[in-house]
Scaffold this motif. Sequence first.
Motif, PDB file in Angstrom:
ATOM      1  N   SER A  87       0.841  -1.200   0.000  1.00 47.10           N
ATOM      2  CA  SER A  87       0.000   0.000   0.000  1.00 47.10           C
ATOM      3  C   SER A  87       0.871   1.243   0.000  1.00 47.10           C
ATOM      4  O   SER A  87       0.554   2.236  -0.657  1.00 47.10           O
ATOM      5  N   MET A  88       1.991   1.194   0.736  1.00 48.22           N
ATOM      6  CA  MET A  88       2.916   2.325   0.740  1.00 48.22           C
ATOM      7  C   MET A  88       3.521   2.531  -0.651  1.00 48.22           C
ATOM      8  O   MET A  88       3.684   3.660  -1.113  1.00 48.22           O
ATOM      9  N   ARG A  89       3.846   1.432  -1.306  1.00 51.16           N
ATOM     10  CA  ARG A  89       4.356   1.521  -2.683  1.00 51.16           C
ATOM     11  C   ARG A  89       3.323   2.165  -3.597  1.00 51.16           C
ATOM     12  O   ARG A  89       3.655   2.964  -4.482  1.00 51.16           O
ATOM     13  N   ALA A  90       2.046   1.831  -3.376  1.00 51.08           N
ATOM     14  CA  ALA A  90       0.973   2.371  -4.217  1.00 51.08           C
ATOM     15  C   ALA A  90       0.688   3.834  -3.921  1.00 51.08           C
ATOM     16  O   ALA A  90       0.377   4.609  -4.829  1.00 51.08           O
ATOM     17  N   MET A  91       0.782   4.237  -2.654  1.00 49.81           N
ATOM     18  CA  MET A  91       0.335   5.569  -2.234  1.00 49.81           C
ATOM     19  C   MET A  91       1.465   6.581  -2.093  1.00 49.81           C
ATOM     20  O   MET A  91       1.215   7.743  -1.777  1.00 49.81           O
ATOM     21  N   CYS A  92       2.706   6.155  -2.299  1.00 51.10           N
ATOM     22  CA  CYS A  92       3.846   7.064  -2.129  1.00 51.10           C
ATOM     23  C   CYS A  92       3.801   8.221  -3.127  1.00 51.10           C
ATOM     24  O   CYS A  92       3.562   8.028  -4.324  1.00 51.10           O
ATOM     25  N   ALA A  93       4.058   9.426  -2.620  1.00 54.34           N
ATOM     26  CA  ALA A  93       4.155  10.613  -3.480  1.00 54.34           C
ATOM     27  C   ALA A  93       5.581  10.696  -4.024  1.00 54.34           C
ATOM     28  O   ALA A  93       6.418  11.450  -3.537  1.00 54.34           O
ATOM     29  N   ARG A  94       5.864   9.897  -5.036  1.00 60.16           N
ATOM     30  CA  ARG A  94       7.231   9.790  -5.552  1.00 60.16           C
ATOM     31  C   ARG A  94       7.783  11.113  -6.051  1.00 60.16           C
ATOM     32  O   ARG A  94       8.983  11.368  -5.976  1.00 60.16           O
ATOM     33  N   GLU A  95       6.896  11.954  -6.588  1.00 61.32           N
ATOM     34  CA  GLU A  95       7.383  13.195  -7.199  1.00 61.32           C
ATOM     35  C   GLU A  95       8.023  14.138  -6.186  1.00 61.32           C
ATOM     36  O   GLU A  95       8.806  15.012  -6.555  1.00 61.32           O
ATOM     37  N   ARG A  96       7.710  13.979  -4.894  1.00 61.42           N
ATOM     38  CA  ARG A  96       8.339  14.830  -3.893  1.00 61.42           C
ATOM     39  C   ARG A  96       9.167  14.030  -2.887  1.00 61.42           C
ATOM     40  O   ARG A  96       9.485  14.514  -1.809  1.00 61.42           O
ATOM     41  N   ALA A  97       9.529  12.809  -3.284  1.00 64.12           N
ATOM     42  CA  ALA A  97      10.297  11.951  -2.389  1.00 64.12           C
ATOM     43  C   ALA A  97      11.739  12.422  -2.290  1.00 64.12           C
ATOM     44  O   ALA A  97      12.392  12.740  -3.290  1.00 64.12           O
TER      45      ALA A  97
ATOM     46  N   ASP B   5       5.686  11.515   5.723  1.00 62.08           N
ATOM     47  CA  ASP B   5       4.858  12.478   4.993  1.00 62.08           C
ATOM     48  C   ASP B   5       4.694  12.140   3.508  1.00 62.08           C
ATOM     49  O   ASP B   5       3.875  12.760   2.822  1.00 62.08           O
ATOM     50  N   LEU B   6       5.468  11.168   3.018  1.00 61.97           N
ATOM     51  CA  LEU B   6       5.333  10.773   1.613  1.00 61.97           C
ATOM     52  C   LEU B   6       4.079   9.948   1.361  1.00 61.97           C
ATOM     53  O   LEU B   6       3.707   9.734   0.205  1.00 61.97           O
ATOM     54  N   PHE B   7       3.415   9.494   2.428  1.00 56.12           N
ATOM     55  CA  PHE B   7       2.339   8.535   2.273  1.00 56.12           C
ATOM     56  C   PHE B   7       1.023   9.122   2.757  1.00 56.12           C
ATOM     57  O   PHE B   7       0.939   9.704   3.842  1.00 56.12           O
TER      58      PHE B   7
END
Length: 215
Positions: free
Chosen positions: A122-132, A207-209
């Motif tokens: 779920s973390m992989r799915a919901m991660c805000a990668r663009e601001r990681a 905060d990424l999730f």
Amino acid sequence: MTKSRRSYQEGCLEAHALDLIGDRWALLVVRELMLGPRRFGAIRDGLPGISANILTRKLEDLEATGIVVREQLPDPVRVQLYQLTEAGQGLWPVIRALCRWGAGMPGHDPRLFISPTSLVLSMRAMCARERAGVHLAAMVLGGEPFVITTAPGQFRVERGAGDAALRFEGGTNAMAVAIYGPMPLAQTAQGVIRFDGDLAEGQAFVDLFSLRPNA
């Protein structure tokens, strides 16, 4: 396709896909294998509502459709492992879409059982990668270790122990509260979960999730 499986008897591609993977438990079995090979008992631990007989049948169905393969390790180990084929790994976008769609639907009860694999996926799915930012985090969920790496535009999770600047440990339901809940890490780290590392960096990681896909 095994004889135990039902078919919609349609030429529709969606119906064909559901013939292969639409049965009860099928996608959840795939979920538990998404991070690598597992023993039968480990798969069942992640699916407490399934009986051994039904799990055996589901694995046989998935093997027959080319989604799962099994491997017998040689002596002296002699352990049978199940793993996804390339076609099985290709179901990740489906699981990701279901996670994100389900997050926006009412009725979700986070107090119910959450497997370690399902939480990190779920973390992989919901991660805000663009601001990681660049983070290396070790998570131990109900005794099962994972290592998560993030970087701008990237999220990677692997099963297994490893050294990391950020270390999280706790039950999966408690960790879901720490990752997705409204409380800051400084608060959840005081009795809800265990956290070791720089608190500001840990908060930036958490905060990424979000359960709001567009957050």
